[in-house]
Design a protein around this motif. Sequence first.
Motif, PDB file in Angstrom:
ATOM      1  N   ALA A   1       4.597  17.074  -6.835  1.00 60.10           N
ATOM      2  CA  ALA A   1       4.129  15.691  -6.905  1.00 60.10           C
ATOM      3  C   ALA A   1       4.797  14.851  -5.824  1.00 60.10           C
ATOM      4  O   ALA A   1       4.162  14.024  -5.160  1.00 60.10           O
ATOM      5  CB  ALA A   1       4.409  15.111  -8.289  1.00 60.10           C
ATOM      6  N   LEU A   2       6.088  15.090  -5.612  1.00 60.13           N
ATOM      7  CA  LEU A   2       6.827  14.376  -4.574  1.00 60.13           C
ATOM      8  C   LEU A   2       6.198  14.648  -3.207  1.00 60.13           C
ATOM      9  O   LEU A   2       5.987  13.734  -2.405  1.00 60.13           O
ATOM     10  CB  LEU A   2       8.281  14.858  -4.590  1.00 60.13           C
ATOM     11  N   GLY A   3       5.887  15.921  -2.964  1.00 58.93           N
ATOM     12  CA  GLY A   3       5.311  16.311  -1.668  1.00 58.93           C
ATOM     13  C   GLY A   3       3.954  15.679  -1.435  1.00 58.93           C
ATOM     14  O   GLY A   3       3.667  15.179  -0.330  1.00 58.93           O
ATOM     15  N   THR A   4       3.112  15.660  -2.453  1.00 59.85           N
ATOM     16  CA  THR A   4       1.800  15.048  -2.270  1.00 59.85           C
ATOM     17  C   THR A   4       1.940  13.526  -2.140  1.00 59.85           C
ATOM     18  O   THR A   4       1.171  12.890  -1.422  1.00 59.85           O
ATOM     19  CB  THR A   4       0.845  15.386  -3.435  1.00 59.85           C
ATOM     20  N   GLY A   5       2.960  12.967  -2.818  1.00 60.08           N
ATOM     21  CA  GLY A   5       3.226  11.535  -2.663  1.00 60.08           C
ATOM     22  C   GLY A   5       3.560  11.196  -1.221  1.00 60.08           C
ATOM     23  O   GLY A   5       3.046  10.221  -0.661  1.00 60.08           O
ATOM     24  N   VAL A   6       4.406  12.024  -0.593  1.00 60.44           N
ATOM     25  CA  VAL A   6       4.753  11.804   0.816  1.00 60.44           C
ATOM     26  C   VAL A   6       3.502  11.904   1.684  1.00 60.44           C
ATOM     27  O   VAL A   6       3.317  11.129   2.635  1.00 60.44           O
ATOM     28  CB  VAL A   6       5.835  12.805   1.265  1.00 60.44           C
ATOM     29  N   ALA A   7       2.619  12.850   1.331  1.00 62.76           N
ATOM     30  CA  ALA A   7       1.357  12.962   2.081  1.00 62.76           C
ATOM     31  C   ALA A   7       0.546  11.682   1.927  1.00 62.76           C
ATOM     32  O   ALA A   7      -0.130  11.244   2.871  1.00 62.76           O
ATOM     33  CB  ALA A   7       0.560  14.170   1.596  1.00 62.76           C
ATOM     34  N   GLY A   8       0.613  11.067   0.744  1.00 60.34           N
ATOM     35  CA  GLY A   8      -0.061   9.785   0.532  1.00 60.34           C
ATOM     36  C   GLY A   8       0.472   8.721   1.483  1.00 60.34           C
ATOM     37  O   GLY A   8      -0.296   7.959   2.082  1.00 60.34           O
ATOM     38  N   LEU A   9       1.813   8.710   1.658  1.00 60.77           N
ATOM     39  CA  LEU A   9       2.416   7.780   2.620  1.00 60.77           C
ATOM     40  C   LEU A   9       1.883   8.047   4.028  1.00 60.77           C
ATOM     41  O   LEU A   9       1.553   7.128   4.781  1.00 60.77           O
ATOM     42  CB  LEU A   9       3.936   7.938   2.636  1.00 60.77           C
ATOM     43  N   ALA A  10       1.811   9.338   4.364  1.00 63.23           N
ATOM     44  CA  ALA A  10       1.285   9.710   5.683  1.00 63.23           C
ATOM     45  C   ALA A  10      -0.122   9.159   5.858  1.00 63.23           C
ATOM     46  O   ALA A  10      -0.494   8.713   6.948  1.00 63.23           O
ATOM     47  CB  ALA A  10       1.290  11.224   5.845  1.00 63.23           C
ATOM     48  N   GLY A  11      -0.901   9.186   4.753  1.00 57.62           N
ATOM     49  CA  GLY A  11      -2.265   8.669   4.819  1.00 57.62           C
ATOM     50  C   GLY A  11      -2.291   7.183   5.156  1.00 57.62           C
ATOM     51  O   GLY A  11      -3.149   6.730   5.923  1.00 57.62           O
ATOM     52  N   VAL A  12      -1.347   6.426   4.605  1.00 66.45           N
ATOM     53  CA  VAL A  12      -1.311   4.985   4.883  1.00 66.45           C
ATOM     54  C   VAL A  12      -1.040   4.738   6.367  1.00 66.45           C
ATOM     55  O   VAL A  12      -1.722   3.939   7.018  1.00 66.45           O
ATOM     56  CB  VAL A  12      -0.234   4.285   4.026  1.00 66.45           C
TER      57      VAL A  12
ATOM     58  N   ALA B   1       0.817  -1.203   0.000  1.00 64.91           N
ATOM     59  CA  ALA B   1       0.000   0.000   0.000  1.00 64.91           C
ATOM     60  C   ALA B   1       0.860   1.266   0.000  1.00 64.91           C
ATOM     61  O   ALA B   1       0.476   2.287  -0.573  1.00 64.91           O
ATOM     62  CB  ALA B   1      -0.927   0.005   1.216  1.00 64.91           C
ATOM     63  N   LEU B   2       2.019   1.203   0.643  1.00 63.71           N
ATOM     64  CA  LEU B   2       2.849   2.408   0.723  1.00 63.71           C
ATOM     65  C   LEU B   2       3.223   2.955  -0.658  1.00 63.71           C
ATOM     66  O   LEU B   2       2.923   4.115  -0.952  1.00 63.71           O
ATOM     67  CB  LEU B   2       4.100   2.136   1.577  1.00 63.71           C
ATOM     68  N   PRO B   3       3.840   2.120  -1.541  1.00 61.96           N
ATOM     69  CA  PRO B   3       4.144   2.676  -2.876  1.00 61.96           C
ATOM     70  C   PRO B   3       2.901   3.036  -3.679  1.00 61.96           C
ATOM     71  O   PRO B   3       2.916   4.034  -4.418  1.00 61.96           O
ATOM     72  CB  PRO B   3       4.943   1.554  -3.558  1.00 61.96           C
ATOM     73  N   VAL B   4       1.831   2.259  -3.523  1.00 56.16           N
ATOM     74  CA  VAL B   4       0.604   2.569  -4.270  1.00 56.16           C
ATOM     75  C   VAL B   4       0.095   3.955  -3.877  1.00 56.16           C
ATOM     76  O   VAL B   4      -0.223   4.796  -4.724  1.00 56.16           O
ATOM     77  CB  VAL B   4      -0.488   1.501  -3.998  1.00 56.16           C
ATOM     78  N   ALA B   5       0.059   4.214  -2.556  1.00 51.93           N
ATOM     79  CA  ALA B   5      -0.441   5.505  -2.083  1.00 51.93           C
ATOM     80  C   ALA B   5       0.493   6.624  -2.512  1.00 51.93           C
ATOM     81  O   ALA B   5       0.047   7.719  -2.888  1.00 51.93           O
ATOM     82  CB  ALA B   5      -0.574   5.490  -0.564  1.00 51.93           C
ATOM     83  N   PHE B   6       1.799   6.353  -2.468  1.00 54.02           N
ATOM     84  CA  PHE B   6       2.770   7.372  -2.870  1.00 54.02           C
ATOM     85  C   PHE B   6       2.541   7.779  -4.324  1.00 54.02           C
ATOM     86  O   PHE B   6       2.429   8.961  -4.652  1.00 54.02           O
ATOM     87  CB  PHE B   6       4.187   6.827  -2.680  1.00 54.02           C
ATOM     88  N   LEU B   7       2.416   6.753  -5.194  1.00 55.26           N
ATOM     89  CA  LEU B   7       2.239   7.044  -6.621  1.00 55.26           C
ATOM     90  C   LEU B   7       0.879   7.683  -6.884  1.00 55.26           C
ATOM     91  O   LEU B   7       0.774   8.660  -7.632  1.00 55.26           O
ATOM     92  CB  LEU B   7       2.391   5.764  -7.449  1.00 55.26           C
ATOM     93  N   GLY B   8      -0.161   7.136  -6.255  1.00 56.63           N
ATOM     94  CA  GLY B   8      -1.511   7.659  -6.494  1.00 56.63           C
ATOM     95  C   GLY B   8      -1.619   9.116  -6.088  1.00 56.63           C
ATOM     96  O   GLY B   8      -2.050   9.970  -6.877  1.00 56.63           O
ATOM     97  N   ALA B   9      -1.189   9.419  -4.856  1.00 54.65           N
ATOM     98  CA  ALA B   9      -1.295  10.793  -4.379  1.00 54.65           C
ATOM     99  C   ALA B   9      -0.373  11.706  -5.177  1.00 54.65           C
ATOM    100  O   ALA B   9      -0.729  12.860  -5.470  1.00 54.65           O
ATOM    101  CB  ALA B   9      -0.968  10.859  -2.888  1.00 54.65           C
ATOM    102  N   GLY B  10       0.814  11.184  -5.543  1.00 50.51           N
ATOM    103  CA  GLY B  10       1.728  11.998  -6.344  1.00 50.51           C
ATOM    104  C   GLY B  10       1.129  12.361  -7.686  1.00 50.51           C
ATOM    105  O   GLY B  10       1.251  13.497  -8.156  1.00 50.51           O
ATOM    106  N   LEU B  11       0.453  11.394  -8.290  1.00 54.48           N
ATOM    107  CA  LEU B  11      -0.166  11.632  -9.596  1.00 54.48           C
ATOM    108  C   LEU B  11      -1.266  12.680  -9.496  1.00 54.48           C
ATOM    109  O   LEU B  11      -1.342  13.627 -10.300  1.00 54.48           O
ATOM    110  CB  LEU B  11      -0.752  10.308 -10.100  1.00 54.48           C
ATOM    111  N   VAL B  12      -2.119  12.524  -8.485  1.00 57.21           N
ATOM    112  CA  VAL B  12      -3.195  13.503  -8.285  1.00 57.21           C
ATOM    113  C   VAL B  12      -2.583  14.882  -8.007  1.00 57.21           C
ATOM    114  O   VAL B  12      -3.057  15.911  -8.501  1.00 57.21           O
ATOM    115  CB  VAL B  12      -4.129  13.069  -7.141  1.00 57.21           C
ATOM    116  N   GLY B  13      -1.501  14.894  -7.221  1.00 58.68           N
ATOM    117  CA  GLY B  13      -0.826  16.152  -6.927  1.00 58.68           C
ATOM    118  C   GLY B  13      -0.295  16.813  -8.188  1.00 58.68           C
ATOM    119  O   GLY B  13      -0.441  18.025  -8.383  1.00 58.68           O
ATOM    120  N   ALA B  14       0.315  16.010  -9.059  1.00 57.88           N
ATOM    121  CA  ALA B  14       0.853  16.559 -10.301  1.00 57.88           C
ATOM    122  C   ALA B  14      -0.264  17.181 -11.133  1.00 57.88           C
ATOM    123  O   ALA B  14      -0.126  18.281 -11.691  1.00 57.88           O
ATOM    124  CB  ALA B  14       1.553  15.456 -11.098  1.00 57.88           C
ATOM    125  N   LEU B  15      -1.399  16.488 -11.161  1.00 56.08           N
ATOM    126  CA  LEU B  15      -2.551  16.985 -11.915  1.00 56.08           C
ATOM    127  C   LEU B  15      -3.031  18.317 -11.335  1.00 56.08           C
ATOM    128  O   LEU B  15      -3.320  19.283 -12.060  1.00 56.08           O
ATOM    129  CB  LEU B  15      -3.665  15.942 -11.823  1.00 56.08           C
TER     130      LEU B  15
END
Lengths: 302, 353
Positions: A204-215, A69-83
């Motif tokens: 995108a990196l920053g939002t990805g880290v936030a995704g990790l925080a979410g996990v 889940a950690l990499p999935v959340a990182f990539l997912g949140a990073g992608l949304v962040g980039a958008l």
Amino acid sequence: MGELTLFVGQIFNGFSVASLFVLSALGLALSFGLMRVINMAHGEMLMLGGYLAYLTLMVVPGPLGILVALPVAFLGAGLVGALLEATVIHRLSSRPLDTLLATWGVSLIFQQGARNIFGAIGVDVTAPAWLNHTISISGGPLDGLTLPATRIFIMGVAVLVLGGLALLLAKTRIGLLVRAVNQDRETAAAMGVNARKVDLMVFALGTGVAGLAGVVLALLGPVTPNVGQSYIVPAFLVVILGGLGSLVGTAIASLIIGLFSALVQIYVDVSLSQVLLLVFVIAFIQFRPQGVIAVRSRALDS
Amino acid sequence: MRFTYASAIPVAIIVLAAAAPWLISSYELNLMARFLALAILAIGLVLVWGEGGILSLGQGVFFGLGGYALAMHLKLVMLDPGDIPDFMQWSGLESLPWWWVPFENPVCAILGVVLVPGLFAAGFSWLVFRRRVGGVYFALITQALALAFSTLLISQQAYTGGFNGLTDYSTLLGFDLASDDMIVALYWITLALVVVAFLGVRFLMMSRFGKLLRATRDGENRVRFLGYNPAPYKVIAFTVGAVLAGISGALFTLHAGVISPALVGVVPSIEMVIWVAVGGRNSLWGAVIGALLINFARDEISSAFPNIWLYGLGLMFVLVVSFLPDGIAGLFAANRSGRMAHLLKTLRPGRAA
């Protein structure tokens, strides 16, 4: 349970809360240093990470699901962040206050979206068995102290992320470009650095880290549409205390705020601790308005 | 001053608004009065945000301070001597807390509506602005303030009425709040205060103070180099905005019959900003229209389709700020040199187009 146990326990709690603040605030602080904008929808990136963890665990049950889940959340949140950066934030980056308002609108939409898809009550992510125990100390001066493994896991993730980012910024070419734009955007651009691309990447990196925080948040309690809101205001205060875009400053400020809240809560309830935290931040900027770590610059208007 | 049709428009609008008690139902009149009360807060935000460039995400705090100051009085006048409000009894309090006592006096309560938010805002903003902390930092600190204030209100149940807030009032200065005459009178008082706030802030904006405030917004360091200290100007603007928010909160409490943490927290505070953003942050009439428009829309839409309302509100934040930074008023300003002005000119007596 002795006085000392309570005190040490709260210090432990302070560190674990501080780890969550580090993970939530790093992305904010990095893009604030670079673009001077604050993403009010950052809390919803935590929320997104939590829901992605929930979905991942449905696909990959078992003890290692959380590690997937950690990499999935990182990539997912990073992608949304980039958008988000490409559509809303980049357009407004010359108007930082307006960015606050626009991204607040985005956060409303995300929250309502989550409410419609997952329901208002929230979903549970159960910690795997290897995280589902506590270390208890019996006997000695610290008799009765309990340290939940999830909390230790959270600290581990925070330390790994901090270390990884520090290496990325200090040792890689990408880090060099980020530091260059951070120091002086115009000069860096004149030297051929694509500042626009650096902005997008860091965001995108920053939002990805936030995704990790979410996990890791999902391990502590149910994931609700509002889960990000409860962590985001302290994360904003971390950014204020931390100083512009400094990794070390953000880490120190997270520790200060995490330990302050945890220790104050020995004496007062949670709501009063929020008031005292705000008083503390206002008192702090009386002495160091530029934050824990000041970035030296010859520019007056930054 | 020569008479123009353009200058007759505001007078006509005020006359029409004053005649509202005969034109609309008493339910609609009550809604109108509530939203006009909110417009006073919006007028304050034009000074703070539009003119001063200070984004406050904590106006709900000052709105709440004004609202609670009056609501405390309204709760106390209903009691027999020596009695304490019902929620205090439930929480096990024996006697009235000392800081509730002054609000028994109506003059103190009305002074409190103005002074409590005013003094608090002055002290708070002075501490922040004197260290040259502003911009995004200030916005985030005010948001933390709104969070702390609403959590404190909820948790101190025994002193504040907790989550339910203060409600169920019956009389003000001996008049029955539910009577038709009182509703109309309060509506007129609110309307009059909107006009006073409008003209007062307009006066401030056109004065030397307003010029320096705008200069600070556009180039704070330049203002410093010219020998001015910008901090007092920002503190005064923020304080005036807070006082207007306090008055707005007190009037709203009267019309709505309730003040509670749900009306003053983080989310309502930031929504107050969107009224002004939609109406036009640099335009006083724009802010009034924005406050009325969004609140009427919310009233119509949010109960029937809460989904649509929240998506719409979110989209409104994004779209207005991105594409229409001057709001509705900006639409008209863009046309001023063009069609609108031409139209008005041709209507002017004695001057053929």
